[in-house]
Design a protein around this motif. Structure first.
Motif, PDB file in Angstrom:
ATOM      1  N   UNK A 254       0.837  -1.200   0.000  1.00 50.48           N
ATOM      2  CA  UNK A 254       0.000   0.000   0.000  1.00 50.48           C
ATOM      3  C   UNK A 254       0.877   1.258   0.000  1.00 50.48           C
ATOM      4  N   UNK A 255       1.927   1.229   0.841  1.00 46.62           N
ATOM      5  CA  UNK A 255       2.825   2.388   0.932  1.00 46.62           C
ATOM      6  C   UNK A 255       3.477   2.684  -0.413  1.00 46.62           C
ATOM      7  N   UNK A 256       3.805   1.631  -1.163  1.00 50.90           N
ATOM      8  CA  UNK A 256       4.406   1.819  -2.484  1.00 50.90           C
ATOM      9  C   UNK A 256       3.445   2.521  -3.440  1.00 50.90           C
ATOM     10  N   UNK A 257       2.153   2.411  -3.138  1.00 50.26           N
ATOM     11  CA  UNK A 257       1.138   3.107  -3.932  1.00 50.26           C
ATOM     12  C   UNK A 257       0.867   4.514  -3.401  1.00 50.26           C
ATOM     13  N   UNK A 258       1.538   4.857  -2.292  1.00 47.52           N
ATOM     14  CA  UNK A 258       1.381   6.184  -1.715  1.00 47.52           C
ATOM     15  C   UNK A 258       0.207   6.321  -0.775  1.00 47.52           C
ATOM     16  N   UNK A 259      -0.283   5.187  -0.244  1.00 45.69           N
ATOM     17  CA  UNK A 259      -1.440   5.246   0.655  1.00 45.69           C
ATOM     18  C   UNK A 259      -1.198   4.370   1.887  1.00 45.69           C
TER      19      UNK A 259
END
Length: 338
Positions: free
Chosen positions: A29-34
């Motif tokens: 999720x963090x890699x998607x910016x969220x």
């Protein structure tokens, strides 16, 4: 980093499995910016322990449940309370992820406009984690000829146990003891669960206005099957299965559920043993067979989470086919009803 707050309706087997999957995906999720955050969970009994769900998130009050959230995930089932909350979320402009095939089948007239707008994601509603919804949507470039599937594992279990010599009553009790039966067993053994699923697939592939009432009228279950009938079929080189089908008949697309005799070499027999299976025939692609796990908390939750990824990526939900497809001229497979 943006925080996406999820309201989860349903904290049972699937809901708990979904909640337990979320922490393992936070890096992705963090890699998607969220950052994905479980905001609150609507359940009937807030005193019941629910793995993966902190008790502080539990509520049994639907009022205010959708306040300050970004997406609704509905895995509670049913067509009344769940349906009303799903519609409320859609009216508020929230994307909805659902595994609820009964809701999709029976309240389609209310949901259709939102599905056509791409606001409704429902991969988990048919065949659980086996991605039949996405696969069939990717086949819009073909002329669909027909589809036949085994989409209810409980009926497959009952039939297998009767083939092994158990009476219908014995097999039914075993299925109940193992937790395989729906709260209303007729949804399984009466073919209703399978009818819900083929109705959903029919709107996705051939006719967005496919009538639930017409599907229901063509639905028969397995209550009349006996061990003798099943063993006789096997001795003759056949197997009896509860099959959900979609095919053209008398100038319209028809969806039906009923027990049929299939040759032992049929893909639904060879690949549908102990799992869900679907045979698709189209032109020019030919015959395709999809098979895999069609039930289970973790399996279903994986498809729900897959749909959440679609929401995070801004991918539209699962659109029904824009208009009814032309009826094919080719002959369809003739299945012998039992």
């Amino acid at each position: 980093m943006e925080t996406v707050r999820v309201a989860l309706m349903g904290g049972g087997t699937v809901g708990s499995a979904f909640a337990q999957l979320l922490p393992a995906h936070q890096a992705r999720f963090s890699a998607l910016g969220v950052k994905v955050e479980l905001a609150r969970v609507l359940v009937r009994d807030i005193e019941k322990s629910r793995p993966g769900i902190p008790s502080r998130l539990l509520t049994n009050n639907p009022k205010g449940f959708l306040d300050d959230v970004d997406v609704l995930v509905e895995v509670a089932g049913g067509t009344t309370t769940a349906g009303d909350l799903v519609l409320q979320a859609l009216e508020m402009g929230l994307p909805v992820v659902t595994a609820n095939k009964a809701l999709l089948a029976e309240r389609w007239d209310e949901l259709r406009e939102y599905a056509e707008q791409g606001d409704l994601h429902y991969e988990a509603s048919v065949m659980a984690g086996t991605p039949i919804i996405g696969a069939l949507q990717s086949l819009w470039g073909n002329q669909t000829l027909e589809m036949h599937g085994i989409v209810n594992g409980t009926c497959s279990y009952l039939i297998r146990r009767m083939e092994e010599g158990a009476s219908y009553e014995q097999a039914f009790k075993e299925a109940g003891d193992l937790g395989y039966l729906e709260a209303d067993p007729n949804l399984d053994v009466g073919g209703i669960d399978s009818a819900h699923k083929i109705c959903v697939l029919g709107r996705l592939t051939v006719d967005p206005g496919l009538s639930w009432e017409k599907v229901l009228r063509r639905t028969r279950g397995i209550q009349h099957l006996t061990p003798e009938l099943l063993r006789q079929a096997r001795a003759e080189g056949y197997a009896i299965k509860l099959v959900a089908s979609l095919y053209p008949e008398n100038g319209e697309w028809v969806a039906a559920v009923r027990p049929v005799r299939l040759p032992a070499s049929h893909p639904l027999v060879t690949m549908g043993s102990g799992r869900n299976a679907m045979v698709y025939r189209g032109e020019p692609v030919g015959q395709l067979v999809f098979a895999g796990a069609g039930a289970g908390g973790g399996v279903t939750a994986s498809a729900v989470l897959g749909d959440l990824y679609r929401v995070l990526l801004g991918t539209p939900g699962h659109l029904p086919i824009p208009s009814a497809t032309p009826l094919p001229q080719q002959a369809v497979e003739q299945l012998e009803e039992v």
